[in-house]
Design a protein around this motif. Structure first.
Motif, PDB file in Angstrom:
ATOM      1  N   GLN A 177       0.835  -1.200   0.000  1.00 11.86           N
ATOM      2  CA  GLN A 177       0.000   0.000   0.000  1.00 11.86           C
ATOM      3  C   GLN A 177       0.873   1.254   0.000  1.00 11.86           C
ATOM      4  O   GLN A 177       0.604   2.208  -0.732  1.00 11.86           O
ATOM      5  N   ARG A 178       1.901   1.273   0.840  1.00 13.22           N
ATOM      6  CA  ARG A 178       2.799   2.423   0.875  1.00 13.22           C
ATOM      7  C   ARG A 178       3.497   2.595  -0.473  1.00 13.22           C
ATOM      8  O   ARG A 178       3.623   3.720  -0.981  1.00 13.22           O
ATOM      9  N   THR A 179       3.939   1.492  -1.070  1.00 13.16           N
ATOM     10  CA  THR A 179       4.631   1.562  -2.365  1.00 13.16           C
ATOM     11  C   THR A 179       3.739   2.178  -3.432  1.00 13.16           C
ATOM     12  O   THR A 179       4.152   3.090  -4.165  1.00 13.16           O
ATOM     13  N   ILE A 180       2.493   1.691  -3.518  1.00 15.26           N
ATOM     14  CA  ILE A 180       1.567   2.208  -4.536  1.00 15.26           C
ATOM     15  C   ILE A 180       1.291   3.688  -4.292  1.00 15.26           C
ATOM     16  O   ILE A 180       1.312   4.504  -5.222  1.00 15.26           O
ATOM     17  N   ALA A 181       1.042   4.060  -3.030  1.00 13.25           N
ATOM     18  CA  ALA A 181       0.722   5.452  -2.717  1.00 13.25           C
ATOM     19  C   ALA A 181       1.861   6.372  -3.136  1.00 13.25           C
ATOM     20  O   ALA A 181       1.631   7.398  -3.797  1.00 13.25           O
ATOM     21  N   TRP A 182       3.103   6.036  -2.776  1.00 10.96           N
ATOM     22  CA  TRP A 182       4.218   6.929  -3.092  1.00 10.96           C
ATOM     23  C   TRP A 182       4.545   6.932  -4.583  1.00 10.96           C
ATOM     24  O   TRP A 182       5.052   7.934  -5.098  1.00 10.96           O
ATOM     25  N   GLN A 183       4.239   5.855  -5.270  1.00 13.76           N
ATOM     26  CA  GLN A 183       4.421   5.852  -6.722  1.00 13.76           C
ATOM     27  C   GLN A 183       3.484   6.875  -7.375  1.00 13.76           C
ATOM     28  O   GLN A 183       3.890   7.632  -8.267  1.00 13.76           O
TER      29      GLN A 183
END
Length: 532
Positions: free
Chosen positions: A498-504
């Motif tokens: 979730q963090r990866t997708i959000a920051w992408q």
């Protein structure tokens, strides 16, 4: 006629205006009921005896105010041809409330373990709270409406709702239309004939009214002969009784549940403010000089009243005030409509009528409304911004795919391993992108369209500002939420994929904003178009 002479309450043209305005409101109420009951399995008793009376009461209050405003304007100007502003339930946001807020919330409450009745009551309270939130927003923005229209280009405002109209209000009701093809397609064709082709009918009655009656008779006639679509059945009428829409505090219980839906509710309220400004200008051009702030405040007040009294669909002034003027309507038609819808909702008459309107007959009018909204969006914006508007349609497509796949939780932590196994070397998992793009789709569309329109105008720094706003909204999940249900969050609370997708997604907005800022330092970064 002198300014002091008494004015008639009703003229012949008010009857035509009454039929048109009542049919509009009944069709929207009918689709709300058909969608909640027919698509989501919502208890009919809650819809008809709890949601509808308060919703209809908001229409009564708003039309009474607009009737008084028209008579006051007529007295002040000394004219007897002043036409009241028509007020009713807003089609796009009312349908959006049914399909995107109330229906999914009801399903989610049941999945949490609530029984059907408890889930329905919780959903009703959410609907009330949603109206209060939108009413407060509209009240505040009534004093800053012009600033909003200066900040966001018309393409961004109209394009975002046009995307909702075409993809969700157009396609999904079209599917419902064609589930009973003979009735639905014939009714849709008749509506297109009378409303788009402006075709004549052999009877002197409003075309929409004729289409409704014809489609309903055809539906039940074919069903009685055994020729109806599979699954035809006669409606199981809910016993109706007099229900007074007393104010209650149910909306307070529903306020916490509105948080995940704020990315939908806030644009809904904003668009009604902009719509109120536009219809005020339209009425002024037709000769009736209403004060814009008064129109907006009356709209906000009627929405608040409806929400506090149990309503779930917001009111709005309709764009067709000049059309009602051409019909010969004055102030009597809004008074008649308010009394019929408002008292009819309290006495159960409106619910009784709506119960017998089949979805195959109601859905076609929503398809037409979707086509009309999309067409008006292109007609009311500069042609050079057309591509920007079409680009803004795409987040709505993502949301529709998320609805149809039935996987709003694909990016929940428990699906992490499954999503990681779906990686193909080309980036983020496809379904995770679809869900993330669809969450907050209306505001996403507004930002995308506004940014591209600013690029077209050569205002690259303004475009970068819109993109930076997108990054800020993404940071908290207001758009591109990675929460399973599209809710907002604090960015440091995210973990794993979730963090990866959000920051992408945040990085994407920041990267493009930085690039446009650099490009803005060129001399004439976007050349002026050649003279026509």
């Amino acid at each position: 006629m002198s300014a002091t002479a008494p004015r008639r309450w009703f003229v012949a043209g008010d009857l035509n205006g009454f039929f048109g305005l009542v049919v509009d409101n009944l069709s929207i109420l009918g689709f709300i009921a058909a969608a909640l009951i027919g698509i989501f399995g919502f208890p009919a008793e809650v819809v008809y005896t709890r949601m509808f009376p308060g919703t209809a009461f908001g229409v009564l209050v708003g039309n009474l105010i607009y009737t008084a405003m028209a008579r006051r304007l007529a007295a002040r100007s000394g004219r007897d041809d002043v036409t009241a502003m028509p007020l009713g339930l807003d089609a796009p946001t009312s349908i959006g409330m049914a399909l995107l807020v109330l229906g999914p919330a009801f399903v989610a409450y049941k999945q949490q373990g609530l029984d059907e009745q408890a889930a329905a009551i919780a959903t009703w309270h959410l609907g009330m709270a949603s109206l209060v939130v939108m009413g407060v927003l509209k009240f505040v923005l009534s004093f800053a409406g012009d600033a909003v229209t200066r900040l966001i280009p018309r393409a961004g405002l109209l394009g975002s709702i046009a995307g909702v109209a075409l993809v969700l209000m157009g396609f999904l009701p079209l599917v419902e239309t064609l589930r009973s093809p003979l009735v639905g397609f014939v009714t849709l064709g008749l509506l297109l004939y009378v409303l788009i082709a402006k075709g004549r009918l052999p009877v002197r009655l409003p075309g929409v009214f004729v289409a409704f009656v014809f489609g309903t008779v055809l539906y039940y006639g074919l069903g009685a002969l055994g020729l109806g679509a599979p699954g035809f059945h006669w409606p199981q009428a809910v016993p109706l009784s007099i229900v007074l829409p007393w104010p209650n505090l149910g909306f307070v219980e529903g306020l916490p549940a509105t948080v995940p839906y704020l990315p939908l509710l806030l644009p809904f309220g904003l668009l009604m403010v902009v719509g109120g400004i536009n219809v005020s200008e339209s009425a002024r051009a037709a000769g009736d000089d209403y004060r814009t702030r008064d129109i907006l405040l009356a709209e906000a007040f009627s929405t608040l009243v409806a929400g506090v009294c149990g309503g779930v669909a917001q009111t709005t002034p309709y764009i067709g005030q000049p059309a009602y003027k051409h019909m010969g309507a004055r102030s009597g038609y809004t008074l008649l409509t308010g009394l019929f819808v408002g008292l009819g909702g309290i006495l159960g008459i409106v619910s009784g009528l709506v119960q017998w309107l089949p979805l195959a007959v109601l859905a076609p009018i929503i398809v037409y409304v979707a086509l009309d909204i999309t067409t008006q969006a292109f007609q009311a914006t500069p042609s050079k911004h057309a591509t920007a508007m079409v680009f803004g349609f795409l987040p709505s497509v993502a949301y529709m795919l998320a609805i149809k796949t039935g996987n709003p939780g694909w990016i929940a932590p428990e699906h992490h391993a499954q999503l990681m196994s779906a990686l193909d070397g080309h980036g983020l998992p496809e379904l995770a992108v679809i869900v993330t793009l669809g969450n907050g789709f209306i505001m996403t569309s507004m930002i995308w369209t506004s940014a591209v329109a600013a690029m077209v105008d050569g205002r690259l720094r303004r475009a970068a500002a819109f993109l930076l706003a997108g990054a800020a909204l993404s940071l908290f999940g207001i758009i591109h939420s990675v929460h399973p249900q599209g809710g907002v969050y604090l960015p440091w609370a995210l973990e794993g994929l979730q963090r990866t997708i959000a920051w992408q997604f945040i990085g994407a907005y920041l990267g493009l904003a930085a690039l446009l800022l650099l490009l803005s330092f060129q001399r004439d970064p976007v050349p002026a178009p050649p003279p026509a």
